[in-house]
Design an enzyme around this catalytic site. Structure first.
Site, mmCIF file in Angstrom:
data_model
loop_
_atom_site.group_PDB
_atom_site.id
_atom_site.type_symbol
_atom_site.label_atom_id
_atom_site.label_comp_id
_atom_site.label_asym_id
_atom_site.label_seq_id
_atom_site.Cartn_x
_atom_site.Cartn_y
_atom_site.Cartn_z
ATOM 1 N N CYS A 154 0.832 -1.210 0.000
ATOM 2 C CA CYS A 154 0.000 0.000 0.000
ATOM 3 C C CYS A 154 0.869 1.264 0.000
ATOM 4 C CB CYS A 154 -0.972 -0.018 1.174
ATOM 5 S SG CYS A 154 -0.241 -0.580 2.727
HETATM 6 N N1 LIG Z 1 -4.024 -4.115 5.149
HETATM 7 C C1 LIG Z 1 -3.473 -3.432 4.157
HETATM 8 O O1 LIG Z 1 -3.633 -2.212 4.040
HETATM 9 C C2 LIG Z 1 -2.668 -4.154 3.093
HETATM 10 C C3 LIG Z 1 -2.383 -3.474 1.922
HETATM 11 C C4 LIG Z 1 -1.652 -4.118 0.906
HETATM 12 C C5 LIG Z 1 -1.240 -5.436 1.101
HETATM 13 N N2 LIG Z 1 -1.513 -6.063 2.283
HETATM 14 C C6 LIG Z 1 -1.074 -7.462 2.407
HETATM 15 O O2 LIG Z 1 -2.194 -8.278 2.074
HETATM 16 C C7 LIG Z 1 -2.188 -9.485 2.857
HETATM 17 C C8 LIG Z 1 -3.488 -9.576 3.647
HETATM 18 O O3 LIG Z 1 -3.556 -8.452 4.510
HETATM 19 P P1 LIG Z 1 -4.824 -8.151 5.419
HETATM 20 O O4 LIG Z 1 -4.664 -6.777 5.919
HETATM 21 O O5 LIG Z 1 -6.081 -8.546 4.738
HETATM 22 O O6 LIG Z 1 -4.531 -9.177 6.610
HETATM 23 P P2 LIG Z 1 -5.578 -9.822 7.620
HETATM 24 O O7 LIG Z 1 -6.698 -8.889 7.859
HETATM 25 O O8 LIG Z 1 -4.761 -10.277 8.774
HETATM 26 O O9 LIG Z 1 -6.148 -11.077 6.836
HETATM 27 C C9 LIG Z 1 -5.389 -12.163 6.447
HETATM 28 C C10 LIG Z 1 -6.248 -13.412 6.593
HETATM 29 O O10 LIG Z 1 -5.495 -14.524 6.095
HETATM 30 C C11 LIG Z 1 -5.885 -15.702 6.803
HETATM 31 N N3 LIG Z 1 -4.648 -16.429 7.108
HETATM 32 C C12 LIG Z 1 -3.762 -16.213 8.104
HETATM 33 N N4 LIG Z 1 -2.732 -17.070 8.019
HETATM 34 C C13 LIG Z 1 -2.971 -17.857 6.949
HETATM 35 C C14 LIG Z 1 -2.279 -18.943 6.350
HETATM 36 N N5 LIG Z 1 -1.129 -19.389 6.862
HETATM 37 N N6 LIG Z 1 -2.822 -19.511 5.254
HETATM 38 C C15 LIG Z 1 -3.983 -19.072 4.720
HETATM 39 N N7 LIG Z 1 -4.698 -18.036 5.264
HETATM 40 C C16 LIG Z 1 -4.184 -17.453 6.354
HETATM 41 C C17 LIG Z 1 -6.598 -15.249 8.071
HETATM 42 O O11 LIG Z 1 -7.959 -15.610 7.974
HETATM 43 P P3 LIG Z 1 -8.562 -16.998 8.482
HETATM 44 O O12 LIG Z 1 -8.077 -17.230 9.891
HETATM 45 O O13 LIG Z 1 -10.016 -16.759 8.388
HETATM 46 O O14 LIG Z 1 -8.053 -18.043 7.527
HETATM 47 C C18 LIG Z 1 -6.568 -13.731 8.031
HETATM 48 O O15 LIG Z 1 -7.793 -13.127 8.390
HETATM 49 C C19 LIG Z 1 -0.957 -9.394 3.747
HETATM 50 O O16 LIG Z 1 0.072 -10.108 3.146
HETATM 51 C C20 LIG Z 1 -0.650 -7.905 3.786
HETATM 52 O O17 LIG Z 1 0.708 -7.634 4.007
HETATM 53 C C21 LIG Z 1 -2.221 -5.460 3.269
#
Ligand SMILES: NC(=O)c1ccc[n+]([C@@H]2O[C@H](COP(=O)([O-])OP(=O)(O)OC[C@H]3O[C@@H](n4cnc5c(N)ncnc54)[C@H](OP(=O)(O)O)[C@@H]3O)[C@@H](O)[C@H]2O)c1
Length: 343
Positions: A154
């Site tokens: 981001c």
């Molecule tokens: N937040 C931002 O602004 C942003 C922006 C750009 C990129 N990102 C990237 O996008 C990705 C997701 O971010 P997010 O903010 O959506 O994170 P998040 O809210 O923590 O969601 C990630 C989800 O992935 C699932 N998970 C966790 N460990 C896992 C595993 N080992 N295998 C499969 N699923 C798993 C979990 O859901 P369950 O327990 O339901 O499976 C969790 O809710 C990250 O890599 C982050 O760095 C984030």
């Protein structure tokens, strides 16, 4: 029109939820698999009430459920480190499957940069060479041809869009100083010390000063589009008292004779999701949209570029959908054109 099935791994996280929200009204894509280790078996709209009335009958799929054959693409919305572990299983026997990874696992081409900023075992790092870096504004034609796209970070999206016109024109020289403030949703749905409301809501602070992990991907992309470039980037990330959005300020000196505002006007005239502002952009005008608003101010050779975007949309799932539109030869803006709001 026939539909195209997509699967989401990590569908209950912030990025996954945002993608579900956007795909709910997309004219072609249909979610055929919403993966969640925590909510497997439960109705999507029961877990995510904001989606009530959409996705009737769709249930979260637990870990035991693989990506179904009807999915033509998968979006990996899992934390950093998960995609690299899941990679062999995801691509096994599915050479045609399009993949968009939201994490940082496949963004960096340089092993030394990866080790310096992330480290840890990466059994599939070679696969990163096959991933296209997914900023449509700088890499559109490669994304159209790509099977695998590494969606940018981001902070990286805000910084690359703030500096790309200067990089492409060979005007990125010397010290380029970036300061960027993010909202608390930037660190995902799991509560952490840095996202705890009483400590965050009225506060402002810096973190990972000059050492943020998005710096190497910003540099990688700006060097690629500038053909090298004699510039040095630094970044001071900050936590702001809001939940969504990233506001970026980039400052630099440009060579004599460079008219930075004119470069930006020419470069972004036909970009559907970059809007030039005469004065400062504002987060409230881009939140929940796929727009990145940009303003350029120049005094002599001093230039300040300001950009504002929603970290969960243009900084993440909206950009992923923009990339999927390109990968499937759909209208690039499909499902993404909604105006901003005020306040
Ligand atoms: N937040 C931002 O602004 C942003 C922006 C750009 C990129 N990102 C990237 O996008 C990705 C997701 O971010 P997010 O903010 O959506 O994170 P998040 O809210 O923590 O969601 C990630 C989800 O992935 C699932 N998970 C966790 N460990 C896992 C595993 N080992 N295998 C499969 N699923 C798993 C979990 O859901 P369950 O327990 O339901 O499976 C969790 O809710 C990250 O890599 C982050 O760095 C984030």
């Amino acid at each position: 029109m026939s539909t195209i099935g997509i699967a989401i791994v990590g569908a209950a996280g912030y990025g996954g939820q945002e993608l579900l929200r956007l795909v709910a009204t997309h004219p072609v894509f249909r979610v055929v698999h919403a993966g969640s280790r925590t909510h497997g078996g439960r109705e999507v709209s029961e877990v995510l009430p904001q989606l009530q009335g959409f996705y009737r009958g769709l249930r979260f799929a637990g870990v035991e459920t693989g990506i179904p054959a009807e999915a033509a693409a998968v979006v990996l919305a899992a934390p950093h480190g998960a995609a690299r572990t899941l990679w062999p299983e995801i691509v096994a026997g599915r050479p045609d499957l399009r993949v968009v990874d939201l994490s940082a696992d496949f963004r960096l081409k340089d092993r030394a940069a990866f080790d310096a900023y992330y480290g840890g075992a990466h059994p599939s790092l070679d696969a990163a060479l096959d991933f296209v870096y997914g900023v449509p504004e700088t890499n559109r034609e490669a994304i159209r041809r790509a099977r695998h796209v590494a969606n940018p970070g981001c902070f990286a999206t805000g910084a690359v869009l703030a500096l790309a016109p200067l990089a492409e024109a060979g005007a990125l020289r010397g010290d380029v100083c970036i300061a960027a403030t993010t909202g608390s949703s930037g660190s995902g749905a799991e509560p952490k010390e840095g996202t705890h409301h009483p400590e965050r809501a009225q506060d402002m602070r810096a973190y990972k000063v000059l050492a943020h992990q998005h710096l190497p991907e910003i540099e990688q992309e700006l060097r690629r589009i500038s053909g090298g470039g004699l510039f040095e980037l630094s970044m001071v990330p900050q936590s702001g008292p809001f939940s969504r959005g990233i506001f970026t300020v980039a400052q630099l000196r440009v060579p004599d004779g460079v008219d930075a505002p004119a470069l930006f006007r020419a470069r972004y005239a036909r970009e559907p999701f970059v809007r030039l502002r005469a004065e400062t952009p504002a987060l409230r005008h881009v939140v929940r949209t796929n727009f990145c608003d940009v303003a350029v101010v120049q005094k002599g050779t001093k230039v300040a570029v300001l950009s504002a975007l929603d970290n969960l949309v243009k900084g993440m799932s909206g950009q992923a959908l923009q990339n999927l539109n390109l990968m499937f030869e759909l209208e690039e803006t499909a499902g993404l054109l909604v105006p901003g709001a005020n306040p």
